[in-house]
Design an enzyme around this catalytic site. Structure first.
Site, PDB file in Angstrom:
ATOM      1  N   ASP A 117       0.792  -1.232   0.000  1.00 19.40           N
ATOM      2  CA  ASP A 117       0.000   0.000   0.000  1.00 19.40           C
ATOM      3  C   ASP A 117       0.824   1.282   0.000  1.00 19.40           C
ATOM      4  O   ASP A 117       0.247   2.378   0.020  1.00 19.40           O
ATOM      5  CB  ASP A 117      -0.974  -0.018   1.187  1.00 19.40           C
ATOM      6  N   ASP A 175      -7.449  -4.921  -4.725  1.00 22.78           N
ATOM      7  CA  ASP A 175      -7.062  -3.542  -4.381  1.00 22.78           C
ATOM      8  C   ASP A 175      -5.654  -3.211  -4.880  1.00 22.78           C
ATOM      9  O   ASP A 175      -5.323  -2.061  -5.160  1.00 22.78           O
ATOM     10  CB  ASP A 175      -7.063  -3.329  -2.861  1.00 22.78           C
TER      11      ASP A 175
HETATM   12  N1  GLY Z   1      -7.445  -2.348   1.276  1.00 21.31           N
HETATM   13  C1  GLY Z   1      -8.208  -1.321   0.804  1.00 21.31           C
HETATM   14  C2  GLY Z   1      -9.669  -1.429   1.033  1.00 21.31           C
HETATM   15  O1  GLY Z   1     -10.119  -1.746   2.105  1.00 21.31           O
HETATM   16  O2  GLY Z   1     -10.383  -1.169   0.112  1.00 21.31           O
END
Ligand code: GLY
Length: 411
Positions: A117, A175
């Site tokens: 991330d 994601d």
């Molecule tokens: N990991 C990012 C979300 O919760 O969308």
């Protein structure tokens, strides 16, 4: 004279947050008042977050206040990104000073190898800062972050590893598509061909493995580390392993559209369109998705405004890439209709004393965390979508006059 007052009344009524249904053009008409409300909310957050130590807002707690997180949290870049974008939208220089403060607080993340991330964190903060200022030190930090993120790539799997310390040996989540933007950008701005190849391979593998035959997405895949085959497909944040988590589908629309922007690979564009078609075809009548498209108690399930905002922003970009006029209209109109829902109650927080902008986001429903509340990433993509709308509406003027094809197949 009387006509003038009628017009004035209609304009105010059209922008009133309590209005249930609005005319297609009303996003155009309401955008300036909406931006003013957002600007006040963002300044309120700056005041609430000001102190000797720097804090990063993530979601509104039950007490109505921002819950804050350390810089390693996946959401830490969104508040600085909001500050950059709002400073750009409004010309407010005090927001720019705040953007610099909250961005530079994230500097240590450039060496954070523990999460995929860093793409989210640094692209939305330093990335926006570099876009608006051209500050060379921001570019250097972005390039270092891209080198750091590249270390999470394993060639036999062909993907970046999303999570550490979980039950799966090599989990990859949908994601993760969003974190590729940092690598694609870096490869074209002083980084390496290898960064491009890593992002390209990850997008290709995700296209091949993360979709079901109806183009809904799995949230999590587990890969085998010895030969790279997929061991398991399922979910953590969705309702079930066979359901479609709405925000995951929104990440897919946005992520494959962005991958097409950098690669011109038509397969990525087609994948973005398929993901978008699924999303649009499963929207309820008011255009804001339930947190999972197969949540068991629809219509008595929470909506997720964050999925709506991410999808709206992605759909606006997607509409600029598709060549077919009717499809372009479809994606653009769907995005505008979603935004028109978001600028009204119960989703828009105008009139509330809270500083979150969109209400009714869902962070992690199965875990019972952050359900029906404001989420900083929902607010970030909402603002980005409004900016994209402002920048593209002249191109599409006159298009958004037909009934949105999304009205078919709605619950
Ligand atoms: N990991 C990012 C979300 O919760 O969308």
């Amino acid at each position: 004279m009387i006509r003038k007052y009628i017009v004035l009344f209609l304009f105010i009524a059209g922008c009133a947050p309590v209005k249930e249904s609005i005319e297609p053009s009303s996003l155009s008409e309401c955008i300036d008042p909406v931006v003013n409300v957002i600007s006040r909310k963002v300044s309120q957050t700056v005041r609430e977050m000001s102190g000797d130590s720097i804090s990063y807002p993530r979601s509104i707690s039950i007490a109505g206040k921002w819950r804050t997180v350390p810089i390693e949290d996946w959401t830490s870049g969104f508040f600085p990104g909001i500050l950059w974008n709002m400073s750009e939208l409004t010309g407010d220089t005090s927001l720019r000073s705040s953007a610099i403060r909250w961005t530079e607080g994230l500097t240590p993340n450039q060496y954070n190898v523990c999460t995929h991330d860093v793409g989210f964190m640094m692209n939305s903060s330093f990335g926006k800062g570099y876009q608006y200022t051209g500050n060379d030190s921001y570019k250097k930090i972005l390039l270092q972050t891209a080198r750091t993120l590249s270390k999470r790539y394993v060639p036999i799997i062909g993907c970046i590893k999303s999570w550490d310390n979980r039950v799966w040996p090599y989990p990859v989540i949908i994601d993760n598509m969003m974190n590729l933007e940092l690598l694609f950008w870096a490869s074209k701005n002083g980084g390496t061909q290898q960064m491009y190849d890593i992002a390209y391979s990850h997008a290709e593998k995700t296209m091949k493995n993360h979709f079901r035959s109806d183009w809904s997405t799995y949230h999590v895949l587990s890969y085998d580390t010895s030969d790279g085959h997929v061991i398991w497909k399922g979910t953590v944040q969705g309702f079930s392993d066979s359901s479609c988590w709405a925000r995951g589908q929104a990440w897919a629309i946005y992520g494959f559209t962005m991958s097409y922007r950098y690669t011109n690979d038509e397969r990525f564009l087609a994948t973005a369109q398929h993901a978008a078609d699924y999303f649009i075809n499963h929207l309820p009548a008011d255009m804001i998705p339930y947190w999972d498209f197969q949540a068991p108690n629809i219509p008595n399930e929470p909506r997720d405004v964050s999925a709506a905002a991410i999808a709206a922003s992605g759909l606006l970009e997607l509409s600029g890439f598709v060549k077919d006029d009717s499809l372009r209209t479809k994606y653009y109109s769907a995005a505008v209709s979603v935004l028109e829902a978001l600028i009204h109650k119960p989703y828009f927080s105008e009139g509330s004393s809270e500083s979150g902008i969109l209400q009714y986001g869902v962070g992690n429903k199965p875990a019972g965390r952050e359900v029906e509340t404001s989420l900083i990433y929902g607010d970030y993509y909402f603002i980005e979508a409004l900016m994209r709308f402002k920048n593209t509406r002249s191109i599409f003027e006159g298009i958004h006059t037909n009934t949105v094809s999304a009205t078919t197949n709605r619950k």
